[in-house]
Design an enzyme around this catalytic site. Structure first.
Site, PDB file in Angstrom:
ATOM      1  N   ASP A 188       0.816  -1.217   0.000  1.00 12.80           N
ATOM      2  CA  ASP A 188       0.000   0.000   0.000  1.00 12.80           C
ATOM      3  C   ASP A 188       0.846   1.262   0.000  1.00 12.80           C
ATOM      4  O   ASP A 188       0.370   2.329   0.355  1.00 12.80           O
ATOM      5  CB  ASP A 188      -0.952  -0.001   1.208  1.00 12.80           C
ATOM      6  CG  ASP A 188      -0.210  -0.130   2.533  1.00 12.80           C
ATOM      7  OD1 ASP A 188       1.024  -0.322   2.513  1.00 12.80           O
ATOM      8  OD2 ASP A 188      -0.869  -0.042   3.583  1.00 12.80           O
ATOM      9  N   LYS A 217       4.346   0.930  16.178  1.00 15.09           N
ATOM     10  CA  LYS A 217       3.196   1.695  16.697  1.00 15.09           C
ATOM     11  C   LYS A 217       3.289   1.991  18.188  1.00 15.09           C
ATOM     12  O   LYS A 217       2.421   1.615  18.970  1.00 15.09           O
ATOM     13  CB  LYS A 217       1.891   0.970  16.364  1.00 15.09           C
ATOM     14  CG  LYS A 217       1.678   0.825  14.856  1.00 15.09           C
ATOM     15  CD  LYS A 217       0.329   0.308  14.477  1.00 15.09           C
ATOM     16  CE  LYS A 217       0.115   0.249  12.979  1.00 15.09           C
ATOM     17  NZ  LYS A 217       1.043  -0.554  12.183  1.00 15.09           N
ATOM     18  N   ASP A 264       1.681   6.082   2.486  1.00 14.96           N
ATOM     19  CA  ASP A 264       0.948   4.841   2.732  1.00 14.96           C
ATOM     20  C   ASP A 264      -0.513   5.190   2.468  1.00 14.96           C
ATOM     21  O   ASP A 264      -1.085   6.034   3.171  1.00 14.96           O
ATOM     22  CB  ASP A 264       1.171   4.413   4.191  1.00 14.96           C
ATOM     23  CG  ASP A 264       0.274   3.259   4.618  1.00 14.96           C
ATOM     24  OD1 ASP A 264      -0.818   3.085   4.050  1.00 14.96           O
ATOM     25  OD2 ASP A 264       0.663   2.536   5.541  1.00 14.96           O
TER      26      ASP A 264
HETATM   27  N1  GDD Z   1      -0.146 -11.672   2.691  1.00 12.99           N
HETATM   28  C1  GDD Z   1      -0.398 -10.932   3.781  1.00 12.99           C
HETATM   29  N2  GDD Z   1      -0.830 -11.568   4.910  1.00 12.99           N
HETATM   30  N3  GDD Z   1      -0.213  -9.593   3.738  1.00 12.99           N
HETATM   31  C2  GDD Z   1      -0.474  -8.885   4.857  1.00 12.99           C
HETATM   32  C3  GDD Z   1      -0.928  -9.477   6.048  1.00 12.99           C
HETATM   33  C4  GDD Z   1      -1.115 -10.902   6.062  1.00 12.99           C
HETATM   34  O1  GDD Z   1      -1.517 -11.511   7.067  1.00 12.99           O
HETATM   35  N4  GDD Z   1      -1.090  -8.494   6.986  1.00 12.99           N
HETATM   36  C5  GDD Z   1      -0.743  -7.333   6.384  1.00 12.99           C
HETATM   37  N5  GDD Z   1      -0.380  -7.565   5.086  1.00 12.99           N
HETATM   38  C6  GDD Z   1       0.086  -6.581   4.110  1.00 12.99           C
HETATM   39  C7  GDD Z   1      -0.901  -5.452   3.852  1.00 12.99           C
HETATM   40  O2  GDD Z   1      -1.717  -5.768   2.726  1.00 12.99           O
HETATM   41  C8  GDD Z   1       0.009  -4.275   3.556  1.00 12.99           C
HETATM   42  O3  GDD Z   1       0.363  -4.218   2.192  1.00 12.99           O
HETATM   43  C9  GDD Z   1       1.265  -4.575   4.345  1.00 12.99           C
HETATM   44  O4  GDD Z   1       1.231  -5.973   4.667  1.00 12.99           O
HETATM   45  C10 GDD Z   1       1.360  -3.750   5.642  1.00 12.99           C
HETATM   46  O5  GDD Z   1       0.159  -3.892   6.359  1.00 12.99           O
HETATM   47  P1  GDD Z   1      -0.677  -2.616   6.851  1.00 12.99           P
HETATM   48  O6  GDD Z   1      -1.903  -3.147   7.506  1.00 12.99           O
HETATM   49  O7  GDD Z   1      -0.826  -1.635   5.767  1.00 12.99           O
HETATM   50  O8  GDD Z   1       0.279  -2.092   8.001  1.00 12.99           O
HETATM   51  P2  GDD Z   1       0.469  -0.601   8.529  1.00 12.99           P
HETATM   52  O9  GDD Z   1       0.330   0.397   7.461  1.00 12.99           O
HETATM   53  O10 GDD Z   1      -0.375  -0.432   9.736  1.00 12.99           O
HETATM   54  O11 GDD Z   1       2.001  -0.655   9.035  1.00 12.99           O
HETATM   55  C11 GDD Z   1       3.019  -1.151   8.193  1.00 12.99           C
HETATM   56  O12 GDD Z   1       3.401  -0.179   7.236  1.00 12.99           O
HETATM   57  C12 GDD Z   1       3.961   1.043   7.790  1.00 12.99           C
HETATM   58  C13 GDD Z   1       4.345   1.928   6.618  1.00 12.99           C
HETATM   59  O13 GDD Z   1       3.276   2.176   5.803  1.00 12.99           O
HETATM   60  C14 GDD Z   1       4.220  -1.532   9.075  1.00 12.99           C
HETATM   61  O14 GDD Z   1       5.149  -2.212   8.247  1.00 12.99           O
HETATM   62  C15 GDD Z   1       4.855  -0.294   9.724  1.00 12.99           C
HETATM   63  O15 GDD Z   1       6.042  -0.671  10.399  1.00 12.99           O
HETATM   64  C16 GDD Z   1       5.195   0.737   8.658  1.00 12.99           C
HETATM   65  O16 GDD Z   1       5.712   1.917   9.269  1.00 12.99           O
HETATM   66 MG    MG Z   2      -0.237   0.365   5.498  1.00 14.35          MG
END
Ligand code: GDD
Ligand code: MG
Length: 329
Positions: free
Chosen positions: A117, A168, A226
């Site tokens: 994303d 987080k 993001d």
């Molecule tokens: N295949 C798969 N399976 N993908 C997953 C799963 C899972 O169980 N859980 C999450 N993802 C994918 C999501 O589709 C997304 O592309 C990515 O992993 C990160 O998940 P998000 O749900 O978007 O996490 P976030 O935005 O809260 O936090 C993450 O991104 C931040 C930066 O945008 C973390 O990596 C943070 O550390 C980071 O700062």
């Molecule tokens: Mg994200």
């Protein structure tokens, strides 16, 4: 040889539920939402391809079945694409381990991992070069934000070595955050339990640091977003259209993007990076600014749409004013 130096394989994590984007993600997984003319994943795949990546695994879970009909074997995008499907979500760590099985990695081979994303203007070759020069086991892309609470807070020392990984946290101790693009040495996979639900951010990175593995961060000051909320998604689409970002290589800068299958009346004014998608119909004297009009939506005459997302197949009736809304679900 790949143009980023050596690395030609990547995993895209596209299995999250996209809860913060509901109802947009009810039938469409977040990475398949269409911004600036294409699904988010397509923007990412094209960037990876331009950087010399030739083999990509999509690690899917939520609504997994929609990816393959669109991306196929990847040849349309100049890469090979395979699909790793988790019956139940394995978390980011489990998804990496599961996806990597399809990459046929050799010992000491490095590969990229992308959160599904994120739109970023950073130079993959520079990240690969840092990884190589530091002989790192993991090299993370980092970006600076004002408020790090929603992200993985990643303090680094003056040489770029990662000191800690704090997902987080309420009171972040640095403004450098995990930007969701990693390079891993294959050996790192040995630290991820097979077939288990694991978070790369909450479990594996802290474990690697406690084992004194060498993790480095590339702090990039360029464009990064993001697109996990409706506001961020609209902004990402608009930014891609208005101000194509170095190394993102989207379409040349323009005021708006109108799909060739859309029908827009000559008297309509479409501006501020709006995207009018396939099959949409925009009537006379309509103004659309900073918005996405999704596939087959209808905007009737004399309406004004500002900073909004108009759902697929929805209808904005004549003379409406819609501002800052997710409309039509
Ligand atoms: N295949 C798969 N399976 N993908 C997953 C799963 C899972 O169980 N859980 C999450 N993802 C994918 C999501 O589709 C997304 O592309 C990515 O992993 C990160 O998940 P998000 O749900 O978007 O996490 P976030 O935005 O809260 O936090 C993450 O991104 C931040 C930066 O945008 C973390 O990596 C943070 O550390 C980071 O700062
Ligand atoms: Mg994200």
């Amino acid at each position: 040889m790949a143009s980023n130096g050596l690395i030609n394989k990547a995993i895209l994590l596209v299995g999250g539920k996209g809860t913060r984007l509901l109802p947009l993600t009810k039938e469409t997984p977040k990475p398949m939402l269409r911004i600036a003319g294409a699904p988010v994943t397509e923007h990412q795949i094209r960037k990876a391809q331009r950087a010399g990546i030739t083999e990509i695994v999509l690690s899917t879970s939520y609504l997994a079945e929609v990816f393959e009909p669109y991306f196929g074997d990847g040849s349309r995008f100049g890469v090979s694409i395979k699909y790793a499907v988790e019956e139940t979500p394995l978390g980011t760590g489990g998804a990496i381990a599961n996806g990597a099985k399809l990459l046929d990695l050799k010992d000491s081979e490095a590969f990229f991992i992308f959160n599904g994303d994120v739109i970023s203007g950073h130079d993959l070759a520079a990240q690969a070069e840092l990884h190589r020069s530091k002989r790192a086991e993991v090299t993370l892309l980092l970006t600076r934000v004002k408020d790090a609470r929603q992200y993985g807070c990643v303090p680094v020392d003056e040489t770029g070595r990662v000191i800690d990984f704090l997902e987080k946290m309420d009171q972040p101790i640095a403004d450098t955050i995990n930007a969701g693009c990693y390079i891993f040495q294959r050996e790192v996979l040995d630290q991820i339990p097979d077939g288990e639900v694991t978070s790369i951010e909450r479990e594996i990175f802290p474990k690697l640091l406690s084992q004194r593995k060498s993790l480095f961060g590339l702090v990039d000051e360029g464009y990064w977003i993001d697109m996990g909320t409706p506001e961020a998604m609209l902004r990402a689409s608009r930014d891609l259209i208005l101000n194509p970002i170095t190394n993102l290589g989207a379409a040349p800068s323009q005021d708006s993007l109108i799909h060739q299958g859309a029908e827009v009346d000559n008297s309509a004014e479409i501006n501020d990076g709006s995207f009018i998608d396939n099959g949409a119909n925009v009537g006379s004297n309509v103004t659309i600014s900073g918005s996405i009009v999704a596939e087959n939506a209808i905007i009737e005459a004399n309406s004004v749409v500002i900073d909004s997302y108009i759902a697929p197949k929805s209808r904005v009736i004549s003379g409406s004013r819609i501002e800052g809304e997710i409309f039509g679900f």
